[in-house]
Scaffold this motif. Structure first.
Motif, mmCIF file in Angstrom:
data_model
loop_
_atom_site.group_PDB
_atom_site.id
_atom_site.type_symbol
_atom_site.label_atom_id
_atom_site.label_comp_id
_atom_site.label_asym_id
_atom_site.label_seq_id
_atom_site.Cartn_x
_atom_site.Cartn_y
_atom_site.Cartn_z
ATOM 1 N N PHE A 110 6.772 1.320 -7.263
ATOM 2 C CA PHE A 110 7.291 2.424 -6.469
ATOM 3 C C PHE A 110 7.839 3.534 -7.379
ATOM 4 N N LEU A 111 8.592 3.123 -8.382
ATOM 5 C CA LEU A 111 9.149 4.099 -9.317
ATOM 6 C C LEU A 111 8.030 4.853 -10.037
ATOM 7 N N GLU A 112 7.014 4.140 -10.478
ATOM 8 C CA GLU A 112 5.915 4.750 -11.228
ATOM 9 C C GLU A 112 5.113 5.706 -10.344
ATOM 10 N N ILE A 113 4.830 5.309 -9.103
ATOM 11 C CA ILE A 113 4.074 6.167 -8.195
ATOM 12 C C ILE A 113 4.883 7.413 -7.846
ATOM 13 N N HIS A 114 6.190 7.246 -7.705
ATOM 14 C CA HIS A 114 7.038 8.420 -7.460
ATOM 15 C C HIS A 114 6.977 9.382 -8.644
ATOM 16 N N ARG A 115 7.034 8.853 -9.839
ATOM 17 C CA ARG A 115 6.990 9.706 -11.029
ATOM 18 C C ARG A 115 5.645 10.416 -11.170
ATOM 19 N N ARG A 116 4.583 9.720 -10.853
ATOM 20 C CA ARG A 116 3.242 10.292 -11.042
ATOM 21 C C ARG A 116 2.832 11.231 -9.919
ATOM 22 N N TYR A 117 3.187 10.881 -8.671
ATOM 23 C CA TYR A 117 2.645 11.612 -7.534
ATOM 24 C C TYR A 117 3.721 12.184 -6.603
ATOM 25 N N GLY A 118 4.980 12.001 -6.938
ATOM 26 C CA GLY A 118 6.053 12.502 -6.086
ATOM 27 C C GLY A 118 6.205 11.730 -4.788
ATOM 28 N N THR A 119 5.690 10.528 -4.733
ATOM 29 C CA THR A 119 5.704 9.715 -3.514
ATOM 30 C C THR A 119 7.133 9.328 -3.140
ATOM 31 N N ILE A 120 7.467 9.484 -1.856
ATOM 32 C CA ILE A 120 8.830 9.200 -1.408
ATOM 33 C C ILE A 120 8.941 7.961 -0.536
ATOM 34 N N LEU A 121 7.797 7.433 -0.060
ATOM 35 C CA LEU A 121 7.845 6.386 0.958
ATOM 36 C C LEU A 121 6.886 5.255 0.645
ATOM 37 N N GLN A 122 7.384 4.028 0.768
ATOM 38 C CA GLN A 122 6.538 2.838 0.726
ATOM 39 C C GLN A 122 6.587 2.179 2.097
ATOM 40 N N MET A 123 5.428 1.796 2.611
ATOM 41 C CA MET A 123 5.355 1.145 3.920
ATOM 42 C C MET A 123 4.717 -0.232 3.776
ATOM 43 N N GLY A 124 4.948 -1.076 4.772
ATOM 44 C CA GLY A 124 4.375 -2.418 4.748
ATOM 45 C C GLY A 124 4.894 -3.256 5.891
ATOM 46 N N GLY A 125 4.561 -4.536 5.858
ATOM 47 C CA GLY A 125 5.010 -5.468 6.888
ATOM 48 C C GLY A 125 6.453 -5.872 6.681
ATOM 49 N N SER A 126 7.076 -6.335 7.758
ATOM 50 C CA SER A 126 8.490 -6.686 7.696
ATOM 51 C C SER A 126 8.779 -7.820 6.723
ATOM 52 N N ASP A 127 7.788 -8.663 6.433
ATOM 53 C CA ASP A 127 7.997 -9.759 5.490
ATOM 54 C C ASP A 127 8.089 -9.272 4.048
ATOM 55 N N GLN A 128 7.772 -7.982 3.822
ATOM 56 C CA GLN A 128 7.826 -7.421 2.476
ATOM 57 C C GLN A 128 9.103 -6.625 2.217
ATOM 58 N N TRP A 129 10.027 -6.627 3.152
ATOM 59 C CA TRP A 129 11.234 -5.810 3.029
ATOM 60 C C TRP A 129 11.963 -6.049 1.703
ATOM 61 N N GLY A 130 12.167 -7.302 1.340
ATOM 62 C CA GLY A 130 12.904 -7.609 0.116
ATOM 63 C C GLY A 130 12.236 -7.034 -1.118
ATOM 64 N N ASN A 131 10.922 -7.247 -1.250
ATOM 65 C CA ASN A 131 10.190 -6.712 -2.389
ATOM 66 C C ASN A 131 10.233 -5.187 -2.412
ATOM 67 N N MET A 132 10.116 -4.574 -1.242
ATOM 68 C CA MET A 132 10.013 -3.126 -1.156
ATOM 69 C C MET A 132 11.337 -2.428 -1.434
ATOM 70 N N ILE A 133 12.426 -2.978 -0.928
ATOM 71 C CA ILE A 133 13.721 -2.316 -1.092
ATOM 72 C C ILE A 133 14.144 -2.289 -2.563
ATOM 73 N N ASN A 134 13.579 -3.195 -3.364
ATOM 74 C CA ASN A 134 13.856 -3.179 -4.809
ATOM 75 C C ASN A 134 13.432 -1.858 -5.441
ATOM 76 N N GLY A 135 12.320 -1.289 -4.959
ATOM 77 C CA GLY A 135 11.854 -0.020 -5.502
ATOM 78 C C GLY A 135 12.807 1.116 -5.198
ATOM 79 N N VAL A 136 13.388 1.107 -3.998
ATOM 80 C CA VAL A 136 14.373 2.123 -3.618
ATOM 81 C C VAL A 136 15.588 2.036 -4.529
ATOM 82 N N ASP A 137 16.067 0.817 -4.722
ATOM 83 C CA ASP A 137 17.246 0.616 -5.579
ATOM 84 C C ASP A 137 16.954 0.991 -7.026
ATOM 85 N N LEU A 138 15.781 0.600 -7.526
ATOM 86 C CA LEU A 138 15.441 0.890 -8.916
ATOM 87 C C LEU A 138 15.340 2.390 -9.150
#
Length: 417
Positions: A185-213
């Motif tokens: 998430f951090l790398e994609i934000h740096r390269r493309y200005g991406t602000i949002l990651q989407m996915g299934g509810s079972d991925q919440w833990g993995n995904m929120i790590n990118g926001v925190d990082l």
């Protein structure tokens, strides 16, 4: 229902595609501030994506429909590790050649019907996280980013707790998956200005790590949006058939079988499936899901056609629809019906019905085929076949050199000479 300023959040909410968001109001404001980009990651562990991935693909489709830029992230790097989420065993590790071949086939068969790729501001982009993960220097990576992840928090995520509670081994390799996904998430934000990651509810833990990082490392505000998992009325994950996953690749599951999966949906799921997996207007969906008793079958036909059209195109959907109509409503044979080829010499000597049911994919094993016949569910040319020792021969051929096999009322196949 909450009303947002952005079309995207309003559409996803009314279609039942919103479960959690890291910050609804801030994301809503950002989506109203020009073209934004969002991504979903897809690991290349098979040669096709399946129905379980379709929720994410539809989220990206609506994102593009609202004028934003969707990014499909292929997990060329993370596929080498394996996501531990809610699995009892470590995923089989794949070599680089297998991963590359899987990605090639997924690119060619699973995205282009749903998304428009190109060079425009809102055209979709496909990237591969192996481009940045494979070049990381381990010690430097741990020093720069490892300090932002606490083991205490990683152990608190449901995907990890489930494995530990079951006393299933959780390797350091798998434990690192959520670190890699956060870094994506951090790398994609740096390269493309991406602000949002989407996915299934079972991925919440993995995904929120990118926001925190991103917040800790770059002081950037990023967002996570999840959709509810697709489940049956009794809470089981949808997307499986007796013969395996419902693949999006027509070489692994024919458009006809894909059509039939939607056509055979549970009555109570019709409204949910229409909202999630078609582009039909909401007022039309409301009318369809209000149908009762036998009339609900008309809604199922529309669901099957629209879902198949999105995945395989209008022509394939029409052919599947025509075949289903001939087989189920007119008692005939449709050209899109699944079929197997058999040598004339072999058929002239007679072939056990049990063997043909297995070869045609109507039974998973000879034992299942035997039980099907004993239970009165097997038919040859629409005639009940209740003899487990029945031999099918050229005497059963129709004038067009085929034999129709059936398992119950909904599964059919042709044996062609």
């Amino acid at each position: 229902m909450t009303k947002y300023k952005s079309d995207f959040l309003n559409i996803l909410t009314e279609r039942g595609l919103v479960h959690q968001c890291s910050d609804f109001s801030a994301l809503d404001a950002k989506l109203c501030d020009g073209v934004q980009s969002a991504y979903i990651g897809f690991d290349a562990t098979a040669q096709s994506l399946h129905i379980g991935n379709l929720t994410g693909i539809m989220m990206l489709r609506w994102f593009q429909h609202c004028g934003h830029k969707p990014i499909t992230l292929m997990g060329g790097g993370t596929s080498k590790i394996g996501d531990p989420s809610f699995k009892d065993e470590q995923r089989k590790l794949l070599d680089d050649e297998t991963i590359e071949e899987n990605m090639r086939r997924i690119r060619a068969t699973c995205f282009t019907q749903f998304l428009t790729y190109g060079e425009g501001d809102s055209d979709a982009l496909m990237v591969n996280n192996n481009d940045w993960l494979s070049g990381l220097k381990y010690l430097e990576f741990l020093r720069d980013y490892g300090r932002h992840f606490t083991v205490n928090r990683m152990l608190s995520f449901d995907s990890v707790k489930t494995r530990l509670e079951r006393e299933s081994p959780l390797s350091l390799l798998e434990f690192n998956y959520m670190v890699m996904q956060g870094y994506d998430f951090l790398e994609i934000h740096r390269r493309y200005g991406t602000i949002l990651q989407m996915g299934g509810s079972d991925q919440w833990g993995n995904m929120i790590n990118g926001v925190d990082l991103a917040h800790k490392s770059d002081q950037a505000q990023l967002f996570v949006l999840t959709a509810p998992l697709l489940t049956t009325p009794d809470g089981r994950k949808m997307g499986k058939t007796e013969s395996g996953a419902v693949w999006l690749n027509s070489e692994m599951l024919s458009p006809y079988d894909y059509y039939q999966w939607w056509r055979n949906a549970d009555d109570v799921m019709v409204g949910t499936l229409l909202r999630r997996f078609t582009m039909l207007p909401m007022d039309e969906i409301a009318k369809l899901e209000a149908l009762k008793d036998a009339e609900i079958n008309e809604a199922k036909k529309i669901l099957a056609f629209e879902a198949t059209k999105l995945c395989h195109g209008a022509q394939a959907a029409k052919e599947a629809q025509d075949t289903a109509q001939k087989v189920f409503e007119q008692g005939g044979i449709g050209g899109d019906l699944p079929s197997i080829q058999i040598d004339a010499a072999r058929l002239s000597g007679g072939v056990a019905l049990i063997d043909l049911l297995v070869e045609a994919g109507l039974a998973a094993s000879k034992g299942e085929a035997r039980r099907l016949i004993q239970g009165g569910g097997a038919r040859v040319n629409d005639e009940k076949a209740d003899d487990v020792d029945l031999s099918v021969s050229s005497d059963h051929l129709s004038g067009e050199n085929w034999i129709k096999l059936s398992a119950g009322k909904k599964k059919h196949a042709l044996v062609k000479v």
